[in-house]
Scaffold this motif. Sequence first.
Motif, mmCIF file in Angstrom:
data_model
loop_
_atom_site.group_PDB
_atom_site.id
_atom_site.type_symbol
_atom_site.label_atom_id
_atom_site.label_comp_id
_atom_site.label_asym_id
_atom_site.label_seq_id
_atom_site.Cartn_x
_atom_site.Cartn_y
_atom_site.Cartn_z
ATOM 1 N N TYR A 47 1.050 -1.307 0.083
ATOM 2 C CA TYR A 47 0.007 -0.236 0.300
ATOM 3 C C TYR A 47 1.023 1.323 -0.074
ATOM 4 N N ILE A 48 1.998 1.031 0.270
ATOM 5 C CA ILE A 48 3.101 2.344 0.465
ATOM 6 C C ILE A 48 3.690 2.187 -0.549
ATOM 7 N N CYS A 49 3.920 1.686 -0.568
ATOM 8 C CA CYS A 49 4.643 1.763 -2.575
ATOM 9 C C CYS A 49 3.638 2.078 -3.460
ATOM 10 N N VAL A 50 2.182 1.891 -4.137
ATOM 11 C CA VAL A 50 1.270 2.066 -4.182
ATOM 12 C C VAL A 50 1.414 3.701 -4.495
ATOM 13 N N LYS A 51 0.966 4.164 -2.882
ATOM 14 C CA LYS A 51 0.627 5.214 -2.334
ATOM 15 C C LYS A 51 1.534 6.186 -2.939
ATOM 16 N N TYR A 52 3.269 6.064 -3.247
ATOM 17 C CA TYR A 52 4.615 6.721 -2.906
ATOM 18 C C TYR A 52 4.383 6.801 -4.652
ATOM 19 N N TYR A 53 4.411 6.139 -5.722
ATOM 20 C CA TYR A 53 4.091 5.734 -6.739
ATOM 21 C C TYR A 53 3.746 6.522 -7.569
ATOM 22 N N VAL A 54 2.055 6.669 -6.610
ATOM 23 C CA VAL A 54 1.282 7.012 -7.346
ATOM 24 C C VAL A 54 1.167 9.100 -6.838
ATOM 25 N N SER A 55 1.513 9.250 -6.447
ATOM 26 C CA SER A 55 2.314 10.767 -5.796
ATOM 27 C C SER A 55 3.422 11.365 -6.038
ATOM 28 N N PRO A 137 5.375 14.410 12.766
ATOM 29 C CA PRO A 137 4.877 15.612 12.281
ATOM 30 C C PRO A 137 5.582 16.742 11.757
ATOM 31 N N PHE A 138 6.544 16.663 11.893
ATOM 32 C CA PHE A 138 6.456 18.353 11.599
ATOM 33 C C PHE A 138 7.976 18.775 9.850
ATOM 34 N N GLU A 139 7.503 17.641 9.558
ATOM 35 C CA GLU A 139 8.136 17.716 7.560
ATOM 36 C C GLU A 139 7.010 17.817 7.309
ATOM 37 N N SER A 140 6.997 18.668 6.263
ATOM 38 C CA SER A 140 6.254 18.720 5.224
ATOM 39 C C SER A 140 5.855 18.127 3.995
ATOM 40 N N GLU A 141 6.514 16.746 3.851
ATOM 41 C CA GLU A 141 6.579 15.282 3.192
ATOM 42 C C GLU A 141 5.139 14.627 4.338
ATOM 43 N N PRO A 142 3.995 14.282 2.660
ATOM 44 C CA PRO A 142 3.520 13.222 3.898
ATOM 45 C C PRO A 142 4.386 11.870 4.409
ATOM 46 N N LEU A 143 2.760 11.228 5.018
ATOM 47 C CA LEU A 143 3.052 10.061 5.999
ATOM 48 C C LEU A 143 3.965 8.917 5.214
ATOM 49 N N PHE A 144 3.200 9.013 4.421
ATOM 50 C CA PHE A 144 4.145 7.577 3.577
ATOM 51 C C PHE A 144 5.095 7.664 3.330
ATOM 52 N N TYR A 145 5.806 9.507 2.604
ATOM 53 C CA TYR A 145 7.198 9.290 1.183
ATOM 54 C C TYR A 145 7.466 8.599 3.033
ATOM 55 N N THR A 146 7.443 9.638 4.089
ATOM 56 C CA THR A 146 8.891 8.677 4.980
ATOM 57 C C THR A 146 8.905 7.352 5.319
ATOM 58 N N LEU A 147 7.704 6.961 5.288
ATOM 59 C CA LEU A 147 7.159 5.609 5.821
ATOM 60 C C LEU A 147 7.671 4.555 5.066
ATOM 61 N N PHE A 148 8.016 5.191 3.642
ATOM 62 C CA PHE A 148 8.763 4.001 2.274
ATOM 63 C C PHE A 148 9.620 4.114 2.647
ATOM 64 N N PHE A 149 10.619 5.494 2.883
ATOM 65 C CA PHE A 149 12.584 5.342 2.557
ATOM 66 C C PHE A 149 13.430 4.397 3.844
ATOM 67 N N ILE A 150 12.158 4.219 5.838
ATOM 68 C CA ILE A 150 12.553 3.694 6.775
ATOM 69 C C ILE A 150 11.642 2.763 6.721
#
Length: 369
Positions: A47-55, A137-150
């Motif tokens: 789900y995170i991968c799909v959300k990331y590549y769509v956005s 919470p202080f980042e400008s990127e969406p949550l799924f963007y951060t989760l995708f890399f970590i």
Amino acid sequence: MPLLDEIPFYWKYIYKIIGIIQFPTEENASNIVPHLWPLPQNCLFIYICVKYYVSINHLKFLGIFYFVDALTSIGTALSLVISITIFIQRSRDLKKLLLQLKEIKIDSVHRKTRSKANHYLRIILIITIFYYFLFIPFESEPLFYTLFFIYPGIILLFDHIFLSDILEIICNEFEQINREIKYQTTSHRIIFKTKKINDEEINDKMVRAEQLSLCHCDLTALTLNICHHFETTIIVAMITSFNYVTSTVYFLIYFLARSYEANLFVLFGNNFAFLSFYVFWLLLILEMFTRTEKEANITGRYIHDIWNKFEANGNMTKKLRHLQLVSIRFLNNKLEFRARNFFRLDWSFCHTMIAAITTYVIILVQFHI
């Protein structure tokens, strides 16, 4: 017989949920259920991968960062796909090897529980992960963007913590062999003061030394076979660490040089946690291999010490010269960890990694700053 009973139960449940352990650890347990444990977290990452590549087209990249992030994102997805595939493929063979390890027990009355030196690194890594998530919470990127890399890094980290638990068990067995051999050296000091040693005492020492040397050889071969199933994920982890650390260091240098207006607390705090995670992860990998290798390879020296004591006291006989052959066996059967023969897994690899990261950061800086 139950497997991995030396590992705390909460760690085993974490390994099962992540998918690292996909074989039953208890007697008469189902062989299918362990393969179902990791399905929720695998679906989450899909789900995170799909959300990331769509956005991804809506995210703003700066110049060369578009290509750096594109390469990093592809490597991130591939790293977890490779890891999940390896987890499934190795489950049956790893179970057989762990059963063989369970059967190897050194008959010694001087057993001692080994202190786990790498627990400090584990604690630091877990604190680093929580510290990293505090800045989300202080980042400008969406949550799924951060989760995708970590997320893939966390999965690989627990895989190596699992390997560290196995090596802890193996290292404890090597330590028992060393303790028993040292006992053979120190328990007969009164014998070394006499001019002659009776044949019965010599035979007992020879038989015990031979048993320990054969057990040491079997344990060394078994250790290499177990680690062989983790070599691919180790290489993936090294490549991932190199990719992330290089891009993060360049990212920080870029914004410092351009005097980019941003929340410096969030910018540097987030990236510092990210770098710390991968640095301590590398230290964890190298520490567990170096510690096990050192404990295994020191055994030959103890055998040679026994031979030297007899030689120094003029008690050397034809039977005792067999100790020299046993010592040569240890010297020719040293434990050495390699990642698919690409590089040694010891502290010298830190110098290689630092040199490579520095080189590529300089190249990126010359291109864009």
